[in-house]
Design a protein around this motif. Structure first.
Motif, PDB file in Angstrom:
ATOM      1  N   ALA A  56       0.831  -1.203   0.000  1.00 13.04           N
ATOM      2  CA  ALA A  56       0.000   0.000   0.000  1.00 13.04           C
ATOM      3  C   ALA A  56       0.870   1.259   0.000  1.00 13.04           C
ATOM      4  CB  ALA A  56      -0.925  -0.008   1.221  1.00 13.04           C
ATOM      5  N   VAL A  57       1.967   1.213   0.758  1.00 12.44           N
ATOM      6  CA  VAL A  57       2.878   2.365   0.792  1.00 12.44           C
ATOM      7  C   VAL A  57       3.514   2.588  -0.576  1.00 12.44           C
ATOM      8  CG1 VAL A  57       5.047   3.228   1.738  1.00 12.44           C
ATOM      9  CG2 VAL A  57       3.352   2.196   3.255  1.00 12.44           C
ATOM     10  N   LEU A  58       3.944   1.511  -1.229  1.00 13.45           N
ATOM     11  CA  LEU A  58       4.549   1.640  -2.561  1.00 13.45           C
ATOM     12  C   LEU A  58       3.550   2.199  -3.572  1.00 13.45           C
ATOM     13  CD1 LEU A  58       6.597  -1.678  -2.681  1.00 13.45           C
ATOM     14  CD2 LEU A  58       7.525   0.643  -2.582  1.00 13.45           C
ATOM     15  N   ILE A  59       2.305   1.752  -3.485  1.00 14.10           N
ATOM     16  CA  ILE A  59       1.271   2.276  -4.388  1.00 14.10           C
ATOM     17  C   ILE A  59       1.052   3.761  -4.124  1.00 14.10           C
ATOM     18  CG2 ILE A  59      -1.194   2.203  -4.921  1.00 14.10           C
ATOM     19  CD1 ILE A  59      -1.069  -0.825  -4.498  1.00 14.10           C
ATOM     20  N   ALA A  60       0.990   4.138  -2.839  1.00 14.25           N
ATOM     21  CA  ALA A  60       0.795   5.538  -2.486  1.00 14.25           C
ATOM     22  C   ALA A  60       1.949   6.404  -2.998  1.00 14.25           C
ATOM     23  CB  ALA A  60       0.661   5.688  -0.966  1.00 14.25           C
ATOM     24  N   LEU A  61       3.169   5.893  -2.872  1.00 12.22           N
ATOM     25  CA  LEU A  61       4.329   6.633  -3.374  1.00 12.22           C
ATOM     26  C   LEU A  61       4.302   6.731  -4.899  1.00 12.22           C
ATOM     27  CD1 LEU A  61       7.069   5.137  -1.024  1.00 12.22           C
ATOM     28  CD2 LEU A  61       6.218   7.490  -1.017  1.00 12.22           C
ATOM     29  N   GLY A  62       3.830   5.668  -5.550  1.00 15.41           N
ATOM     30  CA  GLY A  62       3.698   5.703  -7.002  1.00 15.41           C
ATOM     31  C   GLY A  62       2.670   6.730  -7.447  1.00 15.41           C
ATOM     32  N   ILE A  63       1.549   6.798  -6.738  1.00 17.58           N
ATOM     33  CA  ILE A  63       0.509   7.780  -7.065  1.00 17.58           C
ATOM     34  C   ILE A  63       1.030   9.194  -6.837  1.00 17.58           C
ATOM     35  CG2 ILE A  63      -1.756   8.661  -6.381  1.00 17.58           C
ATOM     36  CD1 ILE A  63      -2.551   5.754  -5.775  1.00 17.58           C
ATOM     37  N   ARG A  64       1.754   9.369  -5.735  1.00 22.63           N
ATOM     38  CA  ARG A  64       2.315  10.699  -5.450  1.00 22.63           C
ATOM     39  C   ARG A  64       3.284  11.132  -6.540  1.00 22.63           C
ATOM     40  NH1 ARG A  64       5.844  11.989  -0.123  1.00 22.63           N
ATOM     41  NH2 ARG A  64       7.408  10.868  -1.342  1.00 22.63           N
ATOM     42  N   LEU A  65       4.103  10.195  -7.007  1.00 22.91           N
ATOM     43  CA  LEU A  65       5.028  10.498  -8.096  1.00 22.91           C
ATOM     44  C   LEU A  65       4.271  10.793  -9.387  1.00 22.91           C
ATOM     45  CD1 LEU A  65       7.947  10.711  -9.111  1.00 22.91           C
ATOM     46  CD2 LEU A  65       7.920   8.242  -9.501  1.00 22.91           C
ATOM     47  N   ALA A  66       3.145  10.087  -9.594  1.00 21.99           N
ATOM     48  CA  ALA A  66       2.367  10.287 -10.818  1.00 21.99           C
ATOM     49  C   ALA A  66       1.739  11.669 -10.882  1.00 21.99           C
ATOM     50  CB  ALA A  66       1.277   9.211 -10.913  1.00 21.99           C
TER      51      ALA A  66
END
Length: 201
Positions: free
Chosen positions: A186-196
């Motif tokens: 979930a943290v990796l997905i959140a970081l990916g969304i933030r980067l997006a």
């Protein structure tokens, strides 16, 4: 470079390493799945990625990334895909310890990918390292600082590996393992969304 300047650089590098982010989430994920061996392989991959950007900044190559919006956006999209891939896999994948335990090679690749595909790391290397180089210094000074940055980053993450290894038996409990792996996903997905959604260089 003065001793006070070098000390300031080392302290700044340590503080930066301590800030939780993609590396911490990936290391937790790989530790839960692959134990100490997987964690050490992940650290090795992460630090090779850091070294690539640090040396590129020392040689002035990363400036090309900042100067080219297209190159930056391409790397940013790649970074988003890498983070979402690992995140979704950890969050929704089937967690069978005896079947899908990662190899050292997969841990190394995971650590390497998350840092190579991180445009923020490249831009940070460009903005961080030169601040500690006195005007008129030789290029090797910047390369030396790049190497020290990698060393400090490595020491910090190895400390995390030691801590995780101390509680590895607890982490390996099936229910705890599933929860931690899903949390790291979930943290990796959140970081990916933030980067997006981030448009700043």
């Amino acid at each position: 470079m003065t001793w006070s300047g070098l000390l300031a650089f080392l302290l700044a590098s340590l503080v930066l390493a301590m800030v939780p982010g993609v590396g911490t989430a990936m290391l937790l994920k790989q530790s839960v799945r692959g134990g100490r061996r997987g964690a050490l392989a992940t650290v090795a991959g992460m630090e090779v990625g850091v070294a690539v950007w640090a040396v590129a900044a020392g040689l002035g190559l990363s400036v090309l990334l900042v100067a080219s919006r297209l190159a930056y956006e391409g790397l940013r999209i790649a970074g988003v895909c890498v983070l979402l891939w690992f995140g979704v896999k950890a969050l929704f994948g089937r967690h069978k310890p005896d079947v899908d335990a990662p190899t050292a090679g997969s841990g190394f690749r995971a650590g390497l990918l998350v840092n190579l595909a991180n445009p923020k790391l490249a831009v940070f290397a460009i903005s961080f390292l030169p601040q500690f180089v006195p005007a008129g210094s030789a290029r090797w000074t910047l390369l030396l600082l790049a190497g020290l940055w990698v060393v400090v980053d490595t020491v910090w993450y190895l400390g995390i590996v030691v801590l995780l290894s101390a509680i590895l038996r607890w982490l390996k409990r099936s229910e705890i393992r599933r929860r931690l792996e899903r949390a790291s996903g979930a943290v990796l997905i959140a970081l990916g969304i933030r980067l997006a959604v981030s448009n700043s260089m």
